[in-house]
Design a protein around this motif. Structure first.
Motif, short mmCIF file in Angstrom:
data_model
loop_
_atom_site.label_atom_id
_atom_site.label_comp_id
_atom_site.label_asym_id
_atom_site.label_seq_id
_atom_site.Cartn_x
_atom_site.Cartn_y
_atom_site.Cartn_z
N SER A 1 0.82 -1.21 0.00
CA SER A 1 0.00 0.00 0.00
C SER A 1 0.86 1.27 0.00
CB SER A 1 -0.95 0.00 1.21
OG SER A 1 -0.24 -0.26 2.41
N ASN A 2 2.13 1.13 -0.39
CA ASN A 2 3.05 2.28 -0.46
C ASN A 2 3.14 3.02 0.87
OD1 ASN A 2 3.57 1.90 -3.29
ND2 ASN A 2 1.57 2.81 -3.70
N PHE A 3 3.04 2.25 1.97
CA PHE A 3 2.98 2.87 3.29
C PHE A 3 4.24 3.66 3.61
CE2 PHE A 3 3.53 2.38 7.99
CZ PHE A 3 2.46 3.17 8.39
N TRP A 4 5.41 3.09 3.32
CA TRP A 4 6.63 3.78 3.72
C TRP A 4 6.87 5.04 2.90
CZ3 TRP A 4 7.44 2.68 8.28
CH2 TRP A 4 7.37 1.38 8.79
N GLN A 5 6.45 5.04 1.66
CA GLN A 5 6.58 6.26 0.87
C GLN A 5 5.72 7.37 1.46
OE1 GLN A 5 6.30 3.18 -0.23
NE2 GLN A 5 7.08 2.89 -2.31
N LYS A 6 4.53 7.01 1.93
CA LYS A 6 3.65 8.00 2.55
C LYS A 6 4.24 8.50 3.87
CE LYS A 6 -0.45 5.79 0.55
NZ LYS A 6 -1.68 5.00 0.84
N VAL A 7 4.74 7.58 4.68
CA VAL A 7 5.33 7.95 5.96
C VAL A 7 6.52 8.89 5.76
CG1 VAL A 7 6.58 7.06 7.97
CG2 VAL A 7 4.50 5.90 7.19
N ALA A 8 7.31 8.64 4.74
CA ALA A 8 8.50 9.45 4.48
C ALA A 8 8.15 10.90 4.18
CB ALA A 8 9.31 8.85 3.34
N ARG A 9 6.92 11.14 3.73
CA ARG A 9 6.50 12.52 3.41
C ARG A 9 5.96 13.28 4.62
NH1 ARG A 9 4.19 9.84 -1.19
NH2 ARG A 9 2.07 10.18 -0.38
N ARG A 10 5.86 12.61 5.76
CA ARG A 10 5.33 13.28 6.95
C ARG A 10 6.37 14.24 7.52
NH1 ARG A 10 2.84 8.73 10.89
NH2 ARG A 10 1.60 10.47 11.66
N LYS A 11 5.90 15.38 7.99
CA LYS A 11 6.78 16.35 8.64
C LYS A 11 6.98 16.02 10.11
CE LYS A 11 5.55 20.18 5.53
NZ LYS A 11 4.66 19.40 4.65
N SER A 12 6.05 15.29 10.70
CA SER A 12 6.12 14.88 12.10
C SER A 12 5.19 13.70 12.28
CB SER A 12 5.71 16.03 13.04
OG SER A 12 4.30 16.24 12.96
N ASP A 13 5.22 13.11 13.49
CA ASP A 13 4.35 11.96 13.73
C ASP A 13 2.90 12.36 13.92
OD1 ASP A 13 4.92 13.19 16.15
OD2 ASP A 13 4.86 11.33 17.29
N THR A 14 2.60 13.66 13.91
CA THR A 14 1.21 14.11 13.97
C THR A 14 0.71 14.59 12.61
OG1 THR A 14 1.88 16.36 14.62
CG2 THR A 14 1.42 14.77 16.40
N ASP A 15 1.57 14.56 11.61
CA ASP A 15 1.19 15.00 10.27
C ASP A 15 0.50 13.84 9.56
OD1 ASP A 15 0.95 16.14 7.79
OD2 ASP A 15 3.08 15.96 7.27
N VAL A 16 -0.82 13.90 9.50
CA VAL A 16 -1.58 12.80 8.94
C VAL A 16 -1.83 12.95 7.45
CG1 VAL A 16 -3.87 13.80 9.35
CG2 VAL A 16 -3.59 11.31 9.35
N ALA A 17 -1.66 14.17 6.92
CA ALA A 17 -2.04 14.45 5.54
C ALA A 17 -1.45 13.48 4.52
CB ALA A 17 -1.67 15.90 5.18
N PRO A 18 -0.16 13.12 4.60
CA PRO A 18 0.38 12.20 3.59
C PRO A 18 -0.23 10.80 3.64
CG PRO A 18 2.16 13.42 4.66
CD PRO A 18 0.91 13.66 5.46
N LEU A 19 -0.84 10.44 4.77
CA LEU A 19 -1.43 9.11 4.91
C LEU A 19 -2.87 9.05 4.42
CD1 LEU A 19 -0.18 8.11 8.50
CD2 LEU A 19 0.96 7.76 6.28
N ILE A 20 -3.52 10.20 4.34
CA ILE A 20 -4.92 10.25 3.95
C ILE A 20 -5.04 10.08 2.43
CG2 ILE A 20 -7.01 11.66 3.82
CD1 ILE A 20 -6.50 10.81 6.62
N ASP A 21 -5.79 9.09 2.03
CA ASP A 21 -6.05 8.85 0.60
C ASP A 21 -7.36 8.08 0.50
OD1 ASP A 21 -6.18 8.22 -2.06
OD2 ASP A 21 -4.22 7.22 -2.16
N THR A 22 -8.43 8.81 0.23
CA THR A 22 -9.75 8.18 0.21
C THR A 22 -9.93 7.25 -0.98
OG1 THR A 22 -10.67 10.11 -0.94
CG2 THR A 22 -10.82 10.08 1.47
N GLY A 23 -9.01 7.29 -1.92
CA GLY A 23 -9.08 6.38 -3.06
C GLY A 23 -8.15 5.19 -2.94
N ALA A 24 -7.44 5.07 -1.80
CA ALA A 24 -6.42 4.04 -1.67
C ALA A 24 -6.99 2.63 -1.72
CB ALA A 24 -5.64 4.24 -0.36
N CYS A 25 -8.14 2.41 -1.09
CA CYS A 25 -8.73 1.06 -1.10
C CYS A 25 -9.18 0.68 -2.50
CB CYS A 25 -9.89 0.98 -0.12
SG CYS A 25 -9.38 0.92 1.62
#
Length: 301
Positions: free
Chosen positions: A253-277
């Motif tokens: 699910s390309n999880f690590w690529q999304k995590v790498a784009r986070r600015k902090s552990d509270t930055d949820v925006a890179p993880l949100i993808d309503t079309g991912a499923c």
């Protein structure tokens, strides 16, 4: 319970593992063909969102959910992953004995292999589908599994609570729904729940593997009922309310690529993808169609 929060800097540092250890795990191959050291490469635990945490090694997901009245753990990974997961739980300030539930995606050694040890050390109740319960009791040696004969056995898991398709189970203030998604195994199960932080709630999906992988000689096309169930499972995942997608193999699910784009552990925006499923399901359909076409080509040669 007091939880030691990881800073954004610590999160980013924890993700900077050696390249060799960070190579994507080839999740479409049978587990006997994989170097387990690659899957079990160290990974610092961190908050995914709200009350949901990542506590697995780098190559295999194990997800911790703090319900307020006990912890729920999704998957136990390899047998040798159990001490890694327990150490990660402790590193976050939790206690292993606070794990009340262990929920399984599917009963292969890379996702259920560590469950017996985790169950023993925590005293947790294990939850799985009916077919998943059967396969875990056999330590993965289930002749009905497409990968039977090409995957590793593991310590059997007993005293498992069977969760029905569509059943909602509740621990503390959290409701978790089981969705049967058979195909990769007959007992494959996806799980959904909601996590909230800062007055924002996200719909979490732990979608099971949707790859048509098998031992040599097994043909999905020889089992039309399985193919039909597989397609229904893919449709089920595509239709799930889905803000943050997690999968047993993070690379799927390309999880690590999304995590790498986070600015902090509270930055949820890179993880949100309503079309991912939907995208995950579309990829699964393409791969299943290719597998069936390949089987047909083999038959006609």
């Amino acid at each position: 319970m007091s939880v030691r929060l990881l800073s954004g800097a610590a999160l980013m540092l924890g993700l900077l593992l050696p390249v060799a250890a960070r190579a994507e795990s080839p999740s479409t191959k049978p587990s006997h063909a994989i170097d387990h050291r690659q899957w079990n490469a160290p990974q610092k635990p961190f908050r995914i969102y709200g009350n949901t945490w990542y506590v697995g090694p780098y190559g295999l997901s194990s997800v911790l959910l703090d319900t307020g009245q006990g912890l729920a753990l999704f998957d136990g990974d390899l047998p040798e992953s159990a001490p890694v997961i327990e150490a990660n739980i402790r590193a976050l300030g939790f206690h292993v004995r606070d794990v009340k539930w262990i929920l399984n995606s599917h009963a292969h050694s890379d996702h259920a292999g560590g469950i017996a040890a985790l169950q023993r050390d925590s005293g947790a109740q294990v939850l799985a589908s009916a077919n998943g319960t059967h396969e875990m009791a056999l330590g993965g040696a289930d002749r009905d599994d497409p990968q039977y004969g090409s995957i590793s056995d593991y310590p059997p898991v007993h005293h498992v609570r069977v969760v029905r398709d569509g059943e909602v189970v509740r621990l503390g203030g959290v409701a978790i729904t089981a969705h049967y998604t058979p195909g990769h195994t007959q007992g494959s199960t996806s799980w959904t729940w909601t996590s909230c932080a800062d007055k924002r709630c996200s719909r979490m999906v732990y979608a099971d593997s949707l790859t048509a992988v098998s031992a040599p000689g097994f043909r999905f096309s020889d089992h039309p009922d399985r193919v039909a169930a597989f397609r229904q499972a893919i449709a089920t995942v595509a239709a799930l309310p889905c803000d943050i997608l997690l999968t047993p193999h993070p690379d799927a699910s390309n999880f690590w690529q999304k995590v790498a784009r986070r600015k902090s552990d509270t930055d949820v925006a890179p993880l949100i993808d309503t079309g991912a499923c939907r995208a995950y399901a579309a990829t699964a359909t393409t791969k299943l169609d290719a597998r069936l076409a390949q089987e047909q080509g083999t038959r006609t040669k």
